[in-house]
Design a protein around this motif. Sequence first.
Motif, PDB file in Angstrom:
ATOM      1  N   GLU A 337     -33.340 -39.585 -54.913  1.00  0.00           N
ATOM      2  CA  GLU A 337     -33.000 -40.122 -53.593  1.00  0.00           C
ATOM      3  C   GLU A 337     -33.445 -39.168 -52.501  1.00  0.00           C
ATOM      4  N   ARG A 338     -34.120 -39.696 -51.485  1.00  0.00           N
ATOM      5  CA  ARG A 338     -34.499 -38.897 -50.328  1.00  0.00           C
ATOM      6  C   ARG A 338     -33.832 -39.504 -49.102  1.00  0.00           C
ATOM      7  N   GLU A 339     -32.969 -38.740 -48.483  1.00  0.00           N
ATOM      8  CA  GLU A 339     -32.265 -39.206 -47.289  1.00  0.00           C
ATOM      9  C   GLU A 339     -33.290 -39.642 -46.245  1.00  0.00           C
ATOM     10  N   GLY A 340     -33.030 -40.777 -45.589  1.00  0.00           N
ATOM     11  CA  GLY A 340     -33.961 -41.245 -44.551  1.00  0.00           C
ATOM     12  C   GLY A 340     -34.928 -42.301 -45.060  1.00  0.00           C
ATOM     13  N   THR A 341     -34.943 -42.558 -46.362  1.00  0.00           N
ATOM     14  CA  THR A 341     -35.828 -43.603 -46.880  1.00  0.00           C
ATOM     15  C   THR A 341     -35.009 -44.868 -47.173  1.00  0.00           C
ATOM     16  N   PRO A 342     -35.633 -46.056 -47.108  1.00  0.00           N
ATOM     17  CA  PRO A 342     -34.882 -47.294 -47.371  1.00  0.00           C
ATOM     18  C   PRO A 342     -34.283 -47.331 -48.776  1.00  0.00           C
ATOM     19  N   ALA A 343     -34.927 -46.708 -49.745  1.00  0.00           N
ATOM     20  CA  ALA A 343     -34.458 -46.835 -51.133  1.00  0.00           C
ATOM     21  C   ALA A 343     -33.081 -46.208 -51.353  1.00  0.00           C
ATOM     22  N   VAL A 344     -32.683 -45.237 -50.524  1.00  0.00           N
ATOM     23  CA  VAL A 344     -31.362 -44.619 -50.750  1.00  0.00           C
ATOM     24  C   VAL A 344     -30.231 -45.624 -50.523  1.00  0.00           C
ATOM     25  N   ARG A 345     -30.524 -46.687 -49.799  1.00  0.00           N
ATOM     26  CA  ARG A 345     -29.461 -47.669 -49.540  1.00  0.00           C
ATOM     27  C   ARG A 345     -29.489 -48.820 -50.554  1.00  0.00           C
ATOM     28  N   MET A 346     -30.383 -48.745 -51.505  1.00  0.00           N
ATOM     29  CA  MET A 346     -30.487 -49.859 -52.463  1.00  0.00           C
ATOM     30  C   MET A 346     -29.411 -49.775 -53.541  1.00  0.00           C
TER      31      MET A 346
END
Length: 441
Positions: A337-346
């Motif tokens: 997970e990289r904070e600030g990318t859309p994938a962290v909220r998936m």
Amino acid sequence: MVSNLATRRRASIHTLGCRLNQAESLLLRDRLEAEGYEVVPFGEPADLGIINTCTVTRLAEAKARQVIRGFIRRNPRAFTAVIGCYSQMGARELAGIPGVDLIVGNQDKLAVLDHVRLGKLERPLILRDRIDRSDFSISFVGEKPCNQRANLKIQDGCDFMCSFCIIPMARGRARSREWENLLAEARSLVERGVRELVLTGVNLGTYASGGKNLADLVDAIDAIPGLRRVRISSIEPTTVPDGLLDRMADPAHRLQPFLHLPLQSGSDRILAAMRRKYCLDEYMDYARAAVARVPGLHLGTDLLTGFPGETEEDFGATYRVLREGPFASAHCFTYSEREGTPAVRMADTIPKSERNRRGALLRRLAADKKHAFHRAHLGREMGVLCENRDGELWPSYTSNYIRVVVPAAAAPGRDLANRIATVRLERVCADFTEGTLITPP
Ligand code: SF4
């Protein structure tokens, strides 16, 4: 400023991450030497340490912190500068490491020496400007002799915004290096001894300067007298310019038969969630056509497993495509997970242990693929660019990026460094191949 420093101060650079970082560190090394520093290998005592960092995964950041702490422990009085992607994204975290003096993000990293001071600072200085959107030049090119292969920075940044990737935030929007400026460095590197240039950037296929694209650029580099090889480090699947494969297939052109085309996943569902710009069939059609078009092509790829929502079936599709596809090599990453990318909220995140299991399976398969590619070349006579002698061996690479070692005993008294030799590939060892020398005898 550097001029404040006593003469012949010792400096060392440690580079983490991608070829772009390596290209930038080479420019920094040249500038350090031009300013009178003695550049020593990282690990030796130094007055100045520059750590060029990566932020692509949490592991890369942890590694950077470990390297920084180690340098400060060994050199408690040295000025310690941390530059690059981690500095851009995690300056505050880095500022918490006792002993760090300077933190410079990507906009100003090549100007880091302008901010080096005499002695340690009480509190770290943080320089993290907004990254420019315009195309760029690099003002400094060194004079010292170079090794056989050098990375040449031609582009920076990316506009693609894949959902897992922090790079557009860390390196900014896509921009290209000004045509004449980069050719001037290319010529200088060749004059200083470089025989192979590896074109490097974040999203190389988007290179554009004054109406010219990447294919025009490889032609211009091909025309530099004394250069033997030009290689493209990695290129996004949808961006390979027309005619590039024809140049790879042309034996008179110095563009090497090497195509690193990141696929990331074998599942269309996951490719869509990653916001990649192709589906599996489009990718594979192109990849197979490329292998058919370019004799001996080394097709490499990147794979990312453990992305949110990746089912066992999705993973199976990725595994299958690697096993059955015409790949010579694969870099296999596990998602982090990289904070600030859309994938962290998936939703539907995959447990770390499962990500690791899948990553390990892919890596094992990738090693088998590499062996198979090497084995398919056994018995062939191929040109290799020899590097500096390492003990009793001459390490080298073929045009299609097979690591070959040649026993030095086969060429007694000969200096093969920086020369193209012809070798017969005889035996596949761990991740290289052993060759016997055909010419020069
Ligand atoms: S193409 Fe995608 S993965 Fe590659 S740097 Fe750009 S955003 Fe990241």
